[in-house]
Enzyme design. Sequence first.
Site, mmCIF file in Angstrom:
data_model
loop_
_atom_site.group_PDB
_atom_site.id
_atom_site.type_symbol
_atom_site.label_atom_id
_atom_site.label_comp_id
_atom_site.label_asym_id
_atom_site.label_seq_id
_atom_site.Cartn_x
_atom_site.Cartn_y
_atom_site.Cartn_z
ATOM 1 C CD GLU A 105 91.861 69.284 10.597
ATOM 2 O OE1 GLU A 105 91.173 68.075 10.758
ATOM 3 O OE2 GLU A 105 92.765 69.164 10.460
ATOM 4 C CE LYS A 161 94.283 66.471 12.634
ATOM 5 N NZ LYS A 161 93.312 65.633 12.585
HETATM 6 P P1 13P Z 1 97.395 65.166 8.302
HETATM 7 O O1 13P Z 1 98.336 64.742 9.980
HETATM 8 O O2 13P Z 1 98.124 64.178 7.264
HETATM 9 O O3 13P Z 1 97.425 66.806 8.279
HETATM 10 O O4 13P Z 1 95.315 65.061 8.142
HETATM 11 C C1 13P Z 1 95.298 65.251 9.764
HETATM 12 C C2 13P Z 1 94.057 65.200 9.610
HETATM 13 O O5 13P Z 1 92.896 65.105 9.499
HETATM 14 C C3 13P Z 1 93.362 66.222 7.986
HETATM 15 O O6 13P Z 1 92.185 66.356 8.443
#
Ligand code: 13P
Length: 340
Positions: free
Chosen positions: A177, A219
Amino acid sequence: MNSEQLINTARMLVATDKGLLAMDESNPTCNKRFAALGIPQTEPSRRAYRELIVTSPGLGESISGAILYDESIRQKTSKGTSFVDVLASAGIIPGIKVDTGAKEMAGFPREKVTEGLDGLSGRVLEYARMGARFAKWRAVIAIGSGIPTQACIEANAEALARYAAVCQQSGLVPIVEPEVVMDGPHDLEQCLEVTRCVLHAVFNQLYVQRVLLEGIILKPNMILPGRDCPHQDDVEQVAGATVRCLLRSVPAAVAGIAFLSGGQSGELACDRLNAMNVRFASKMPWPLTFSFARAIQHPALDIWSGHELTAKAAQQALLHRAKCSRAARLGQYTAEMDKT
Ligand code: 13P
């Protein structure tokens, strides 16, 4: 490393009609959200809220995997069943956040680098023994005057790739991510350019560090104008820019892409994901789904607000957002779904 097992888990996480629920808020983040609603910032409150989420009836129809946090992977329902077991019996794969947070980057004011590599292999093994089958690590990239620097992008990309390699070694699918955050007045084009550079650096490092792309899930953020940008692009422009950026940057071997919501409302996040799946499904080599935290949880948290009496209504709200997200993953979301 068992490649077949990794690939199977990754495929299940991005199954045709499902996506992920991020419920891995750290205690400080969870407490901040509780404080805003006057909910006590205590372990019993956090446990009660997470119990409400994991026991929502039918959650597994829309959710393939749920991301837990070090505290919640050890917690149990009031009846004594571990959250991991509750999720598994609902057909939801348990996952775990393993980074220890984005910290100020020495020498680079206003930038952050995510920590958590020290001792990671031992922690990952412990989580795997507790039933986790995938993991998450979030890097945070901000856009502003003179930032992001190449140093920040490279430091975060290298850490993400080291984390991914360690997870795969222990049989956990890494969710990679790299979040380019929405804060600031930048426009859509700036977000596109920064995200493209970040993804390029991340995939270069994943290659250098021998990570199996078929056994990861990316992600990313959607390509959006900053929160304070005077021009807010419409759903079609966001969908087009996001898919263009991903097609240019993400190798076809990657098992799937699951977006974070990043502060968008649930409705908007669904509308944008839906537009991507409606318009571009035949052009994309990977499944495109969701891994939302706020865009699934938020109405539910507001409704619950710490009261036992509103728990059922909160579960209904959570299930509704999960169903809308599932519809967006299928390209079947309509604004009507949010009017009823
Ligand atoms: P949000 O969907 O609230 O952005 O959170 C996703 C997430 O896992 C942040 O690390």
